[in-house]
Design a protein around this motif. Structure first.
Motif, PDB file in Angstrom:
ATOM      1  N   LEU A  15       0.710  -1.364  -0.012  1.00  0.00           N
ATOM      2  CA  LEU A  15      -0.520   0.045   0.303  1.00  0.00           C
ATOM      3  C   LEU A  15       0.860   1.344  -0.100  1.00  0.00           C
ATOM      4  O   LEU A  15       0.407   1.947  -0.711  1.00  0.00           O
ATOM      5  N   SER A  16       1.656   1.539   0.719  1.00  0.00           N
ATOM      6  CA  SER A  16       2.395   2.872   0.579  1.00  0.00           C
ATOM      7  C   SER A  16       4.186   2.228   1.538  1.00  0.00           C
ATOM      8  O   SER A  16       4.029   1.587   1.941  1.00  0.00           O
ATOM      9  N   GLU A  17       5.022   3.338   0.688  1.00  0.00           N
ATOM     10  CA  GLU A  17       5.886   3.173   1.569  1.00  0.00           C
ATOM     11  C   GLU A  17       6.928   4.309   2.611  1.00  0.00           C
ATOM     12  O   GLU A  17       6.252   5.322   1.169  1.00  0.00           O
ATOM     13  N   VAL A  18       6.718   4.826   3.541  1.00  0.00           N
ATOM     14  CA  VAL A  18       7.366   6.043   3.755  1.00  0.00           C
ATOM     15  C   VAL A  18       9.585   5.377   4.238  1.00  0.00           C
ATOM     16  O   VAL A  18       9.449   4.552   4.627  1.00  0.00           O
ATOM     17  N   ARG A  24      10.025  10.230   1.856  1.00  0.00           N
ATOM     18  CA  ARG A  24       9.886  10.080   0.884  1.00  0.00           C
ATOM     19  C   ARG A  24       8.422   9.495   1.102  1.00  0.00           C
ATOM     20  O   ARG A  24       8.757   8.242   1.668  1.00  0.00           O
ATOM     21  N   LEU A  25       7.792   9.953   0.592  1.00  0.00           N
ATOM     22  CA  LEU A  25       5.980   8.654   0.713  1.00  0.00           C
ATOM     23  C   LEU A  25       6.009   8.302  -0.676  1.00  0.00           C
ATOM     24  O   LEU A  25       5.438   8.996  -1.774  1.00  0.00           O
ATOM     25  N   ILE A  26       5.196   6.825  -0.803  1.00  0.00           N
ATOM     26  CA  ILE A  26       4.752   6.014  -1.974  1.00  0.00           C
ATOM     27  C   ILE A  26       3.791   5.579  -1.559  1.00  0.00           C
ATOM     28  O   ILE A  26       3.945   4.818  -0.681  1.00  0.00           O
ATOM     29  N   ILE A  27       2.682   5.807  -2.628  1.00  0.00           N
ATOM     30  CA  ILE A  27       1.450   5.676  -2.361  1.00  0.00           C
ATOM     31  C   ILE A  27       1.073   4.052  -3.163  1.00  0.00           C
ATOM     32  O   ILE A  27       0.573   5.278  -4.806  1.00  0.00           O
ATOM     33  N   GLY A  29       3.084   2.867  -5.817  1.00  0.00           N
ATOM     34  CA  GLY A  29       3.715   3.406  -6.803  1.00  0.00           C
ATOM     35  C   GLY A  29       3.964   4.363  -6.943  1.00  0.00           C
ATOM     36  O   GLY A  29       5.283   4.914  -7.981  1.00  0.00           O
ATOM     37  N   TRP A  30       3.488   5.824  -6.758  1.00  0.00           N
ATOM     38  CA  TRP A  30       3.463   7.220  -7.021  1.00  0.00           C
ATOM     39  C   TRP A  30       3.582   7.556  -5.886  1.00  0.00           C
ATOM     40  O   TRP A  30       3.505   7.193  -4.197  1.00  0.00           O
ATOM     41  N   PRO A  31       4.561   8.793  -5.886  1.00  0.00           N
ATOM     42  CA  PRO A  31       4.908   9.823  -5.359  1.00  0.00           C
ATOM     43  C   PRO A  31       3.643  10.050  -4.236  1.00  0.00           C
ATOM     44  O   PRO A  31       3.500  10.849  -5.295  1.00  0.00           O
ATOM     45  N   VAL A  32       3.658  10.603  -3.339  1.00  0.00           N
ATOM     46  CA  VAL A  32       2.650  10.795  -2.660  1.00  0.00           C
ATOM     47  C   VAL A  32       2.288  12.647  -3.286  1.00  0.00           C
ATOM     48  O   VAL A  32       1.653  13.216  -4.143  1.00  0.00           O
ATOM     49  N   GLU A  33       3.700  12.881  -3.988  1.00  0.00           N
ATOM     50  CA  GLU A  33       3.561  14.543  -4.914  1.00  0.00           C
ATOM     51  C   GLU A  33       2.397  14.689  -5.880  1.00  0.00           C
ATOM     52  O   GLU A  33       2.126  15.649  -6.567  1.00  0.00           O
ATOM     53  N   ILE A 246       9.217   8.918  12.208  1.00  0.00           N
ATOM     54  CA  ILE A 246      10.418   7.550  11.512  1.00  0.00           C
ATOM     55  C   ILE A 246      11.225   8.875  10.030  1.00  0.00           C
ATOM     56  O   ILE A 246      11.559   9.228   9.591  1.00  0.00           O
ATOM     57  N   TYR A 247      10.217   9.694   9.933  1.00  0.00           N
ATOM     58  CA  TYR A 247      11.197  10.957   9.408  1.00  0.00           C
ATOM     59  C   TYR A 247      11.780  11.780  10.221  1.00  0.00           C
ATOM     60  O   TYR A 247      11.699  12.165  11.412  1.00  0.00           O
ATOM     61  N   ARG A 248      13.287  11.630   9.704  1.00  0.00           N
ATOM     62  CA  ARG A 248      13.975  12.748   9.957  1.00  0.00           C
ATOM     63  C   ARG A 248      14.639  13.765   9.282  1.00  0.00           C
ATOM     64  O   ARG A 248      15.564  14.539   9.495  1.00  0.00           O
ATOM     65  N   VAL A 249      13.987  13.724   7.911  1.00  0.00           N
ATOM     66  CA  VAL A 249      13.617  15.399   7.593  1.00  0.00           C
ATOM     67  C   VAL A 249      12.878  15.934   7.118  1.00  0.00           C
ATOM     68  O   VAL A 249      11.584  15.509   8.005  1.00  0.00           O
ATOM     69  N   ARG A 250      12.271  16.849   6.909  1.00  0.00           N
ATOM     70  CA  ARG A 250      10.954  17.133   6.527  1.00  0.00           C
ATOM     71  C   ARG A 250       9.802  16.523   5.279  1.00  0.00           C
ATOM     72  O   ARG A 250      10.238  15.421   5.836  1.00  0.00           O
ATOM     73  N   ASP A 251       9.080  16.155   6.601  1.00  0.00           N
ATOM     74  CA  ASP A 251       8.033  14.841   5.974  1.00  0.00           C
ATOM     75  C   ASP A 251       7.496  15.837   4.843  1.00  0.00           C
ATOM     76  O   ASP A 251       7.202  17.230   4.907  1.00  0.00           O
ATOM     77  N   PRO A 252       7.420  14.804   3.356  1.00  0.00           N
ATOM     78  CA  PRO A 252       7.213  15.377   2.238  1.00  0.00           C
ATOM     79  C   PRO A 252       5.424  15.622   2.420  1.00  0.00           C
ATOM     80  O   PRO A 252       5.292  16.498   1.470  1.00  0.00           O
TER      81      PRO A 252
END
Ligand code: ACO
Length: 361
Positions: A15-18, A24-27, A29-33, A246-252
């Motif tokens: 379903l998704s990868e964080v 980076r967030l992939i839903i 197969g799609w980058p959330v952006e 989970i995020y150690r950088v800015r949340d996309p």
């Protein structure tokens, strides 16, 4: 052993990868952006449901509209006892009236429920009669219509779609894990969604954006930001809208939502200078957190710009977490079905550190 299960893998998911290091967030197969701002919520829900429910071919817009109309009947159960509760408690109580099941019809009613019930609760708490759903409208357009009693501008509908899609799924966050645990017992989708709503409600998870508005209101002017933030941290408070497990950088998702707020400026009730003020508070908070916790990489999370976006769309801050549930519900449902399809009962172990029975005299 880790108290927060930080490094424990509890599911394989399509379903998704964080990716917390890359931000980076992939839903599916799609980058959330690439989904946010381009996809209607019902299409994102269909993407998440694909392979987990039958009969999705014609798309979800029509069936989801029908489901909104179906669940509206439960609004009659809103009594004064429920109206004294917070919107998410009242919305959860109405959702609990829906029967359990594992099929698409149940899933669609559950997708409709946070939207229909939240709009009715917010209106009732303001002394207004509920507005019945219009099944012919898109989900986001109908949410704003049910909330306000009149049609929303296309830019506002697009902004709400952007938000709902952005938060539709996010790996094994606390509420999704709670939903999967309940699904793993085969209790049914309604029970799983009630677990998700309950976990989301907490201020460390989905309850943060309302307090972000309290913080902005408390600060009042950009020049007060540093002193206000330093005082809050001296008291031991956490800054809402910052930090993430989970995020150690800015949340996309923060940038996707900030872009959506920027598009709304001048078109809805984004007060003049509100975005610039929020940016000034964000910059001050990040500088102070970096100085105080140099090893922790605390950055902006999704909730900071969620607060501005939902404020611009005229949701009351007390209902912000309900709007989060309107988006996340599709992810919970897909995860619940994924858990049912392949997963075993989730049943971890604990280490007993209490007293041992006394030896018999
Ligand atoms: N403000 C100030 N300090 C913070 C913050 C914050 N927002 N977040 C973490 N810290 C500090 C903690 O106090 C702790 O300091 P210590 O080691 O000196 O005690 C350190 O950073 C690590 O904190 P943890 O609790 O281990 O971090 P964890 O990964 O468990 O917390 C969480 C993540 C709960 C999101 C946290 O950052 C937080 O409370 N943020 C504020 C609430 C918020 O914005 N929640 C929404 C998250 S996004 C979402 O769920 C959709």
């Amino acid at each position: 052993m880790s108290d927060g299960l930080d490094d424990v893998v509890a599911a394989h998911t399509v379903l998704s990868e964080v990716d917390g290091q890359a931000g980076r967030l992939i839903i599916r197969g799609w980058p959330v952006e690439q989904l946010a701002g381009r996809t209607a919520y019902e299409d994102a829900a269909r993407l998440l449901f694909d392979g987990f429910f039958e009969d999705l071919l014609a798309g979800l817009a029509g069936p989801l509209g029908q489901a909104r109309a179906e669940v509206f009947g439960e609004v009659a159960a809103l009594d004064t006892g429920l109206l004294d509760r917070t919107p998410i408690e009242a919305m959860r109580a109405l959702t609990a009236r829906l029967g359990d099941g594992d099929d698409l019809a149940t899933a669609l009613r559950l997708t409709a429920a946070p939207a229909v019930f939240t709009a009715a609760v917010v209106r009732a708490q303001a002394g207004q009669a509920p507005v019945a759903p219009d099944p012919a409208l898109g989900h986001a357009a109908d949410i704003l219509r049910m909330l306000r009693g009149r049609e929303a501008a296309p830019a506002e509908v697009a902004a709400l779609d952007t938000y709902l899609v952005t938060v539709s799924d996010h790996g094994l966050n606390a509420s999704t894990f709670a939903a999967r645990v309940v699904a793993s017992t085969r209790a049914g989708l309604t029970s799983a969604i009630l677990a998700g709503i309950s976990a989301l409600k907490g201020p460390l998870h989905g309850g943060a954006p309302g307090p972000v508005i309290d913080m902005l209101d408390g600060i009042g002017r950009p020049e007060n930001a540093r002193a206000w933030i330093e005082a809050a941290l001296d008291r031991g408070d956490r800054l809402m809208g910052f930090g993430h497990r989970i995020y150690r950088v800015r949340d996309p998702r923060a940038d996707a939502l900030k872009a959506a707020v920027r598009k709304l400026v001048g078109q809805s009730n984004v007060a003049h200078g509100r975005l610039e003020f929020a940016e000034a508070v964000e910059a001050a908070a990040l500088a102070i957190l970096k100085a105080r916790k140099p090893d922790r990489s605390l950055d902006t999370n999704v909730e900071f710009y969620t607060a501005l976006l939902l404020e611009a769309l005229a949701f009351p801050p007390t209902a912000f977490t309900c709007v989060f549930a309107m988006g996340r519900v599709a992810g919970w449902l897909a995860h619940a079905r994924e858990q049912l399809a392949g997963g075993r009962l989730i049943r971890p172990q604990s280490v007993y550190v209490g007293p041992q029975p006394k030896a018999a005299a």
